[in-house]
Design a protein around this motif. Sequence first.
Motif, PDB file in Angstrom:
ATOM      1  N   UNK A 198       0.840  -1.204   0.000  1.00 58.76           N
ATOM      2  CA  UNK A 198       0.000   0.000   0.000  1.00 58.76           C
ATOM      3  C   UNK A 198       0.880   1.262   0.000  1.00 58.76           C
ATOM      4  N   UNK A 199       1.876   1.245   0.861  1.00 59.24           N
ATOM      5  CA  UNK A 199       2.740   2.424   1.002  1.00 59.24           C
ATOM      6  C   UNK A 199       3.626   2.579  -0.243  1.00 59.24           C
TER       7      UNK A 199
ATOM      8  N   UNK B 143      -5.351   2.287  10.121  1.00 59.95           N
ATOM      9  CA  UNK B 143      -5.592   2.545   8.688  1.00 59.95           C
ATOM     10  C   UNK B 143      -5.238   3.979   8.332  1.00 59.95           C
ATOM     11  N   UNK B 144      -5.598   4.882   9.231  1.00 64.33           N
ATOM     12  CA  UNK B 144      -5.323   6.308   8.992  1.00 64.33           C
ATOM     13  C   UNK B 144      -3.812   6.513   8.850  1.00 64.33           C
ATOM     14  N   UNK B 145      -3.041   5.861   9.716  1.00 67.29           N
ATOM     15  CA  UNK B 145      -1.584   6.007   9.637  1.00 67.29           C
ATOM     16  C   UNK B 145      -1.052   5.438   8.324  1.00 67.29           C
ATOM     17  N   UNK B 146      -1.631   4.330   7.880  1.00 73.02           N
ATOM     18  CA  UNK B 146      -1.207   3.735   6.603  1.00 73.02           C
ATOM     19  C   UNK B 146      -1.526   4.711   5.457  1.00 73.02           C
ATOM     20  N   UNK B 147      -2.716   5.320   5.532  1.00 72.69           N
ATOM     21  CA  UNK B 147      -3.102   6.282   4.487  1.00 72.69           C
ATOM     22  C   UNK B 147      -2.136   7.474   4.486  1.00 72.69           C
ATOM     23  N   UNK B 148      -1.777   7.945   5.669  1.00 75.34           N
ATOM     24  CA  UNK B 148      -0.838   9.071   5.760  1.00 75.34           C
ATOM     25  C   UNK B 148       0.530   8.655   5.194  1.00 75.34           C
ATOM     26  N   UNK B 149       0.959   7.437   5.551  1.00 72.35           N
ATOM     27  CA  UNK B 149       2.255   6.942   5.055  1.00 72.35           C
ATOM     28  C   UNK B 149       2.255   6.864   3.536  1.00 72.35           C
ATOM     29  N   UNK B 150       1.116   6.414   2.969  1.00 71.41           N
ATOM     30  CA  UNK B 150       1.069   6.207   1.513  1.00 71.41           C
ATOM     31  C   UNK B 150       1.118   7.540   0.760  1.00 71.41           C
ATOM     32  N   UNK B 151       0.795   8.622   1.456  1.00 67.92           N
ATOM     33  CA  UNK B 151       0.900   9.950   0.843  1.00 67.92           C
ATOM     34  C   UNK B 151       2.297  10.534   1.090  1.00 67.92           C
ATOM     35  N   UNK B 152       2.767  10.443   2.338  1.00 64.88           N
ATOM     36  CA  UNK B 152       4.078  11.041   2.661  1.00 64.88           C
ATOM     37  C   UNK B 152       5.212  10.412   1.852  1.00 64.88           C
TER      38      UNK B 152
END
Length: 256
Positions: A112-113, A156-165
């Motif tokens: 995902x990331x 999940x929120x942290x994964x979403x943030x990681x996938x953007x950063x």
Amino acid sequence: MPADPHGAVVLACRDLRYAYLDRFPALAGVSLDVLAGERLALLGANGCGKSTLLKVLDGLVFPTSGTVHAFGEPLTESSLEDERTSAAFRSRVGFVFQNADTQVFSPTVREEVAFGCLQLGLSREQTAARTEDVLALLEIADLADRTPYQLSGGQKKKVAIASVLVMNPQVLLFDEPTAALDPRSSAWLRDLMTTLGAAGKTLVLATHDLEHLTDLADRAVVLGEDHTVLAEAAPDVVLGDRDLLLEANLVAGPVR
Ligand SMILES: Nc1ncnc2c1ncn2[C@@H]1O[C@H](COP(=O)(O)OP(=O)(O)OP(=O)(O)O)[C@@H](O)[C@H]1O
Ligand SMILES: [Mg+2]
């Protein structure tokens, strides 16, 4: 870091109008500039149009009328059909959705990331290095082999943030980033946003969090329940204007 008052306009909206299914108004004549390096908060009650505005700024929703420019170029459905334009825009603007469920879809957190970097054309080695760095930064390396949709809301929120950063965009759009996070994770994310701002990133943040507004934003735009811009001012000015806060339904008035 306060934005340079003469800073370049990175995202410019003029008189945006949008209604879902032509029936449910979300934006009713919204104009807004986002300046390079500023941290801009979008404030407003539930349903006033914050998420819709972020989707317009990310080229996911196209206004019925009005214009959007990104980095000086028109941002339209047809401009994004050009692969080069679209790739350039996607590499410069990242969006963390309000609902992480709609953002995570890969079989594992690591994939995902990595996804965005591979989309941007980075090599497998570069992608792997960046992915491990961001997993460590977000303290989710232990989740790397898990299935994203089986994680808790905050994870999940942290994964979403990681996938953007991981894509290191210049502009970050955050939709209620601390919602779903526990107090320690919220504080950690606020610190991260401060660090990103200090590093010169442009941040646009939709939030109801008035408590941390002065720390998180240099400027605030208040949307009203009529889907227009009620005010645009420094956070302390907004917070000091009780009539405005009541009108925008950002604080509770007397119970009727
Ligand atoms: N998919 C949709 N279909 C129909 N109407 C929608 C849809 N998404 C949003 N809306 C409507 O558009 C308006 C603006 O919604 P939006 O999600 O932008 O508000 P918001 O300010 O982000 O609210 P919140 O603080 O609850 O996240 C609301 O009236 C909402 O009901
Ligand atoms: Mg929203």
